[in-house]
Scaffold this motif. Structure first.
Motif, short mmCIF file in Angstrom:
data_model
loop_
_atom_site.label_atom_id
_atom_site.label_comp_id
_atom_site.label_asym_id
_atom_site.label_seq_id
_atom_site.Cartn_x
_atom_site.Cartn_y
_atom_site.Cartn_z
N LEU A 1 0.80 -1.22 0.00
CA LEU A 1 0.00 0.00 0.00
C LEU A 1 0.83 1.28 0.00
N ALA A 2 2.01 1.23 -0.60
CA ALA A 2 2.82 2.43 -0.82
C ALA A 2 3.48 2.32 -2.19
N PHE A 3 3.87 3.46 -2.76
CA PHE A 3 4.35 3.45 -4.15
C PHE A 3 5.62 2.64 -4.34
N LYS A 4 6.34 2.35 -3.25
CA LYS A 4 7.60 1.60 -3.40
C LYS A 4 7.38 0.23 -4.02
N ASP A 5 6.17 -0.31 -3.90
CA ASP A 5 5.87 -1.59 -4.56
C ASP A 5 6.04 -1.49 -6.08
N GLY B 1 9.91 1.35 8.03
CA GLY B 1 8.55 1.06 7.59
C GLY B 1 8.45 0.68 6.13
N ASP B 2 8.21 1.65 5.25
CA ASP B 2 7.78 1.35 3.88
C ASP B 2 8.78 0.54 3.05
N THR B 3 10.07 0.90 3.10
CA THR B 3 11.01 0.25 2.19
C THR B 3 11.18 -1.23 2.51
N VAL C 1 5.44 15.77 -6.47
CA VAL C 1 5.93 14.51 -5.91
C VAL C 1 6.32 14.68 -4.44
N PRO C 2 5.61 14.02 -3.53
CA PRO C 2 6.03 14.01 -2.12
C PRO C 2 7.42 13.37 -2.04
N SER C 3 8.41 14.10 -1.55
CA SER C 3 9.79 13.66 -1.73
C SER C 3 10.56 13.49 -0.43
N GLY C 4 11.46 12.51 -0.45
CA GLY C 4 12.36 12.28 0.67
C GLY C 4 13.77 12.13 0.14
N ASN C 5 14.06 10.94 -0.40
CA ASN C 5 15.38 10.67 -0.94
C ASN C 5 15.54 11.08 -2.41
N PHE C 6 14.54 11.74 -2.96
CA PHE C 6 14.61 12.27 -4.32
C PHE C 6 14.60 11.18 -5.38
N GLY C 7 14.19 9.95 -5.01
CA GLY C 7 14.15 8.88 -5.99
C GLY C 7 12.97 9.03 -6.93
N ASN C 8 11.80 9.22 -6.34
CA ASN C 8 10.57 9.30 -7.11
C ASN C 8 10.62 10.46 -8.11
N VAL C 9 10.94 11.64 -7.63
CA VAL C 9 10.92 12.80 -8.53
C VAL C 9 12.09 12.75 -9.52
N PRO D 1 6.24 10.26 7.92
CA PRO D 1 7.55 9.77 8.33
C PRO D 1 8.43 9.26 7.19
N SER D 2 7.83 8.83 6.09
CA SER D 2 8.67 8.30 5.00
C SER D 2 9.40 9.40 4.26
N MET D 3 9.15 10.65 4.63
CA MET D 3 9.87 11.78 4.05
C MET D 3 10.78 12.44 5.08
N GLU E 1 0.20 9.87 -5.59
CA GLU E 1 -0.28 9.34 -4.30
C GLU E 1 0.70 8.28 -3.85
N THR E 2 1.47 8.57 -2.79
CA THR E 2 2.57 7.67 -2.46
C THR E 2 2.23 6.61 -1.41
N ALA E 3 1.09 6.73 -0.73
CA ALA E 3 0.69 5.67 0.20
C ALA E 3 -0.81 5.75 0.41
N LEU E 4 -1.40 4.67 0.94
CA LEU E 4 -2.82 4.71 1.32
C LEU E 4 -2.94 5.13 2.78
C1 LIG Z 1 9.58 6.57 0.25
C2 LIG Z 1 8.37 7.44 0.34
C3 LIG Z 1 8.38 8.79 -0.07
C4 LIG Z 1 9.64 9.47 -0.54
O1 LIG Z 1 10.06 9.01 -1.80
P1 LIG Z 1 11.56 9.32 -2.32
O2 LIG Z 1 11.68 8.50 -3.55
O3 LIG Z 1 12.47 8.88 -1.23
O4 LIG Z 1 11.64 10.79 -2.58
C5 LIG Z 1 7.21 9.51 0.00
N1 LIG Z 1 6.06 8.95 0.47
C6 LIG Z 1 6.01 7.65 0.88
C7 LIG Z 1 4.72 7.12 1.40
C8 LIG Z 1 7.15 6.85 0.83
O5 LIG Z 1 7.08 5.57 1.24
#
Ligand SMILES: *Cc1c(COP(=O)(O)O)cnc(C)c1O
Length: 480
Positions: A117-121, A150-152, A261-269, A318-320, A424-427
């Motif tokens: 239930l998160a975009f990492k899938d 959590g998510d990863t 793009v909701p961003s943390g590690n800049f992978g998605n964007v 928290p994933s950001m 939408e990066t998670a439910l």
């Molecule tokens: C990992 C994650 C992010 C951040 O994505 P990055 O690719 O690290 O920028 C944002 N939202 C959710 C729910 C995540 O699991």
């Protein structure tokens, strides 16, 4: 197609070589030597291949995009890998990444209907198939060691469970994940999945992973690898859904679309950046951060200043919560004109020495927005709550906290006439506590997840001690 290191190492490698590697030998990140270009004719063809997300359309699109970057897996095999990965059974709907409209021209792209239930899938499921394929072809094994809050970790375990040749050893901070997240990981019964709950915090888990990885002899003997977000294959998988989002938000290839793009590690964007460099008509790439605003600060000021763990806030998205963005080097490499010496000076010299670098006085900084389309913004806990309430009230859609950060920032950069797609990066069920705070009730739970907290748990609780973790790994693997 050959891949280079952002720090200028002389080697050039093919896709399957870097698939199982993390960083390049010089500490840089892998990027393709050039971005394959999609011209008007190929864009039109890809729109037809995607076929408005009809069954099989997404897998076929994934095959087409991946083929541009992977030339060391026979086409028929790569197509089969994509077809096994992107199925309605795994992602819950035939379109895989359907758009939901909120306002006029304002959409959410649903990336969070996979197993965790998160975009990492989206990327990890493909990685699982690629690993099994490549390890099988080589007759090798891989033991993935990771740390997760959590998510990863959850996405990695669900992607690797039952895969031949792969084992996962995932460290998490004991008692610090939400009951839902713990259940998602610890209820897995597959013999190749090992959950280790470390008596400590996330940083302790990460330190243990580093300590084990720095023992090169142990690492080699036990074939230790990782699945972290700097893996090029993960990024590549994510490029596909920018195309799918674009096709759904437009009627013709003459239109442009912006993404937030909701961003943390800049992978998605960063995957969006790659799609844009390939020629996908993306207008703006908007980076949304939470209170941990390293990236927003850079795009506003030109100063990239990493934070220490004391200055990294624990937030309700928290994933950001990151202190430095591990994929950012890829974009900066392009920004400085693909000059590896310059990139190395910034990331291998200035950053470790001063904890920051400053491009504000450099002509290239203006290109981040003017040439590469980047904009940014930040969101706080109060913004998150207000946005979740507003979207629920006006559109009867409950969004998760990370997506809420995206919607908040996207609204600040919306331009009439240019569709805006928020990823939408998670439910919301993954972050139920904050939803209750915002709406006064629990978010909806997909039927398959009813009562998962009550399932039996398979987890080994351990002291925060690298030697103990090594002993556990040695006991459960066959050394070379
Ligand atoms: C990992 C994650 C992010 C951040 O994505 P990055 O690719 O690290 O920028 C944002 N939202 C959710 C729910 C995540 O699991």
């Amino acid at each position: 197609m050959l891949y280079l290191s952002t720090r200028g190492h002389a080697d050039r490698k093919r896709f399957c070589e870097i698939l199982l590697e993390g960083l390049a030998p010089d500490g840089g990140l892998y990027l393709p030597e050039r971005y394959p270009q999609v011209d008007a004719a190929s864009l039109q063809r890809l729109r037809g291949v995607f076929n408005e997300g009809k069954p099989g359309g997404y897998a076929a699109l994934a095959f087409e995009i991946l083929s541009l970057y992977i030339d060391d897996i026979p086409a028929a095999h790569l197509r089969a890998i994509c077809e096994r990965t992107y199925t309605e059974a795994v992602f819950g709907n035939p379109a895989i990444v359907p758009l939901k409209q909120l306002d006029d021209g304002f959409y959410l792209e649903a990336l969070s209907n996979g197993p965790t239930l998160a975009f990492k899938d989206m990327a990890m499921q493909l990685l699982g198939q690629l690993f099994e394929y490549e390890l099988g072809r080589r007759g090798e094994e891989l033991n993935i060691l990771g740390a997760t809050s959590g998510d990863t970790g959850s996405a990695a375990e669900h992607a690797m469970k039952g895969k031949r040749g792969v084992r996962v050893f995932m460290l998490s901070p004991h008692g610090r994940m939400s009951p839902f997240q713990q259940a998602q990981m610890f209820s897995l019964t597959d013999p190749n999945i090992h959950n280790i709950a470390v008596e400590g915090v996330f940083d302790d888990c990460q330190d243990i992973v580093k300590a084990v990885s720095n023992d090169l002899d142990f690492k080699r003997r036990h074939k230790i690898g990782t699945v972290n977000s700097i893996n090029w294959a993960r990024l590549l998988a994510q490029v596909v859904y920018y195309f799918a989002g674009y096709f759904q938000a437009t009627g013709s290839d003459s239109e442009r679309v912006s993404f937030t793009v909701p961003s943390g590690n800049f992978g998605n964007v960063c995957a969006g950046h790659v799609a844009r460099q390939m020629g996908l008509p993306i207008h703006r790439l908007v980076v949304a951060t939470n209170e941990n605003d390293v990236l927003d600060e850079f795009f506003r000021t030109g100063v990239y200043r990493v934070r220490g763990s004391a200055d990294t806030h624990e937030t309700s998205s928290p994933s950001m919560d990151i202190s430095k963005a591990s994929n950012f080097e890829r974009f900066v490499f392009d920004l400085v004109g693909r000059d590896p010496a310059r990139c190395k000076a910034l990331f291998a010299d200035a950053l470790p020495r001063e904890g920051r670098f400053d491009l504000s006085g450099d002509a290239v900084f203006a290109d981040a927005s003017a040439h590469y389309g980047f904009l940014s913004g930040r969101s706080t806990h109060a913004d998150r709550l207000a946005t979740i309430r507003d979207v629920d009230r006006r559109f009867a859609v409950v969004i998760d906290t990370h997506t809420a950060d995206g919607v908040k920032v996207a609204r600040e950069h919306f331009e009439p006439g240019v569709p805006m797609v928020v990823l939408e990066t998670a439910l919301p069920i993954k972050f139920a506590e904050t939803i209750v705070e915002a709406l006064g009730h629990e978010p909806e739970r997909p039927a398959a997840y009813a009562g998962i907290e009550a399932l039996p748990k398979r987890v080994k609780v351990m002291a925060a001690d690298a030697a103990a973790v090594k002993a556990y790994i040695a006991e459960h693997t066959t050394a070379a």
